[in-house]
Design a protein around this motif. Structure first.
Motif, PDB file in Angstrom:
ATOM      1  N   MET A 296       0.828  -1.210   0.000  1.00  0.00           N
ATOM      2  CA  MET A 296       0.000   0.000   0.000  1.00  0.00           C
ATOM      3  C   MET A 296       0.864   1.263   0.000  1.00  0.00           C
ATOM      4  O   MET A 296       0.531   2.256  -0.644  1.00  0.00           O
ATOM      5  CB  MET A 296      -0.918   0.011   1.225  1.00  0.00           C
ATOM      6  N   LEU A 299       2.091   1.587  -3.616  1.00  0.00           N
ATOM      7  CA  LEU A 299       0.987   1.841  -4.542  1.00  0.00           C
ATOM      8  C   LEU A 299       0.515   3.293  -4.434  1.00  0.00           C
ATOM      9  O   LEU A 299       0.345   3.982  -5.442  1.00  0.00           O
ATOM     10  CB  LEU A 299      -0.159   0.879  -4.261  1.00  0.00           C
ATOM     11  N   LYS A 319      -5.491  -1.072  -7.855  1.00  0.00           N
ATOM     12  CA  LYS A 319      -5.874  -1.021  -6.443  1.00  0.00           C
ATOM     13  C   LYS A 319      -7.307  -1.515  -6.251  1.00  0.00           C
ATOM     14  O   LYS A 319      -7.600  -2.299  -5.338  1.00  0.00           O
ATOM     15  CB  LYS A 319      -5.737   0.427  -5.954  1.00  0.00           C
ATOM     16  N   ASP A 461     -11.507   5.293  -3.167  1.00  0.00           N
ATOM     17  CA  ASP A 461     -10.827   4.940  -4.430  1.00  0.00           C
ATOM     18  C   ASP A 461     -11.838   4.851  -5.571  1.00  0.00           C
ATOM     19  O   ASP A 461     -11.561   5.278  -6.692  1.00  0.00           O
ATOM     20  CB  ASP A 461     -10.101   3.595  -4.290  1.00  0.00           C
TER      21      ASP A 461
END
Length: 470
Positions: A296, A299, A319, A461
């Motif tokens: 994470m 990313l 993701k 997201d």
């Protein structure tokens, strides 16, 4: 005795051993069961892998007809050409339909043996063993799945939007893994190393120093060469306190994420180095904590440094695919296995009925958002055939959301959090998961509120994805 200075550090594991011993049969019966497992139970699991390994799939790729292994054919799901993805998907579906009776026989025998052992040990709840192995209680698992079920709508929105981008009204099964954009960005291994170290340093000195050491003394086998397995893993050597990472680095951002992921596993091993061996065995639901946390970091850093909207969209899609897999796919696997085992108690479950159970589970897991999903998923998903551990599914979702919550805390506290993070990893083998989270995060994982926090991050997201693709 457990309150003495010598034994107190091992109180949890000794009580766990006692509880497991109470479930055991007599020594002679246990010996007989173990002997039968070798040529019965485990042999069926080995036969499954032999059968999968013998299958060849004939597919046309880039103008040439190729005879591929099952893993190679499955890997085509992320091919840039939709026709290749589609042909691969339907070629595999034909094979599963052709061989469904063999797979059904293997699955039924594995489940039948397991249920007989449970019956002998007086285990009525099929979840009792996996819950015990993961050191969580049923209340925790129930809270997690309730929150997941309540929060699927945003991810349906993501799947529908992605389907629209391919000219479809509903997500085709063969398009889920397709890259949203063709990114030609090449990242050399040395650049990946520097990028990882730079961003690990923002979260902890020990994480950065350990990773630097791993790179400097070459604990990673990352060369891209012919006939090398594409699977990545981290192996722990507890006596020396070292780890080794195996992967194939192909100069893509997804390879950078894999590298960070495996470094996280190695860091967990490193954190346990000072812990007595008896207390080093942490459950699977915690096993993905450090790896997902590390992934994470990289990313998010990659998204922040993305030089174009297309590059950022590519990463955001990567993701979100992880979120969909954990909230929808893994949920469907759990539902399938739970229902299959209940039906297996009454006798053999036919291949056609297995297809029906799988279809129902996928529709519930994905809330009907997939077009023509693979009803043969029960045949090609290897997790159902693992004889070492049943329900090899929910720990993934648990670990994913748990890691997100830890990541949120780390972003909030910065480097100060590393001390708490290391303490959590070191205690991961010596207490129940509920106690571990209360002690180090001050959170109650039997409460739905805990799981809401993790999913909230993933919903954001989706909102960003919708904005970027509007």
């Amino acid at each position: 005795m457990l309150d003495t200075a010598d034994l107190n550090p091992y109180k949890f594991i000794l009580n766990e051993w006692r509880k497991k011993a109470d479930m055991h049969l007599t020594d002679d019966e246990e010996s007989l069961v173990s002997d039968l497992m070798v040529d019965g139970y485990h042999a069926w699991g080995q036969f499954y892998h032999s059968l999968i390994g013998s299958i060849k799939v004939n597919i046309q790729v880039d103008g040439e007809r190729n005879e591929l292994s099952v893993p190679q054919a499955i890997n085509l799901r992320s091919h840039l050409n939709e026709e290749v993805r589609k042909e691969s998907y339907y070629a595999l579906e034909e094979i599963w339909e052709e061989k469904k009776e063999q797979f059904a026989k293997i699955l039924n025998h594995i489940a039948g043996f397991r249920l007989q052992v449970y019956k002998k040990r007086k285990l009525e709840n099929i979840l009792e063993e996996p819950l015990m192995e993961n050191r969580i209680n049923e209340e925790t698992l129930s809270a997690m799945w309730k929150v997941v079920s309540k929060n699927k709508q945003p991810f349906i929105k993501y799947l529908n939007r992605k389907a629209n981008m391919y000219g479809h009204t509903k997500m085709k099964s063969y398009n889920f893994w397709a890259p949203i954009k063709n990114t030609n960005q090449k990242i050399k291994y040395e650049e990946a190393v520097n990028f990882i170290l730079e961003h690990f340093s923002q979260f902890g000195t020990e994480l950065e120093n350990f990773s630097r050491q791993v790179f400097n003394i070459e604990w990673i086998e990352a060369e891209d060469r012919p006939n090398k397995s594409m699977a990545a893993f981290c192996a722990s050597f507890p006596i020396s306190g070292e780890s080794r990472i195996f992967m194939t680095y192909g100069n893509r951002i997804t390879n950078v994420l894999t590298l960070a992921h495996e470094l996280g596993h190695a860091f967990h091993n490193h954190a346990m180095k000072s812990i007595n061996g008896i207390n080093r065995q942490y459950p699977m639901c915690i096993a993905e904590t450090a790896s997902t946390f590390s992934e994470m970091i990289i990313l998010d850093a990659s998204m922040e440094k993305a030089e174009s909207g297309e590059e950022k969209l590519f990463l955001l899609d990567e993701k979100l695919k992880r979120s969909v897999m954990n909230f929808m796919n893994i949920h469907s696997r759990f539902l399938f296995e739970e229902r299959f085992y209940e039906e297996r108690k009454a006798g053999i479950v036919s291949s056609s009925r297995l297809n029906e159970i799988m279809h129902e589970a996928i529709n519930e897991g994905y809330v009907g958002s997939f077009d023509n999903p693979s009803i043969h998923s029960w045949a090609w998903t290897p997790h159902y055939y693992i004889t070492k551990s049943p329900f090899y599914n929910f720990p993934y979702t648990f670990g994913y959301i748990f890691s997100l919550c830890i990541y949120a805390k780390a972003k909030e506290k910065g480097k100060e959090f590393e001390k708490d993070y290391l303490a959590l990893l070191r205690d991961s083998g010596s207490m129940s998961t509920e106690d571990l989270v209360i002690k180090h995060l001050g959170e109650d994982i039997t409460s739905e509120a805990f799981w809401e926090k993790g999913i909230e991050l993933c919903v954001r997201d989706v909102e960003e994805f919708i904005t970027l693709t509007s």
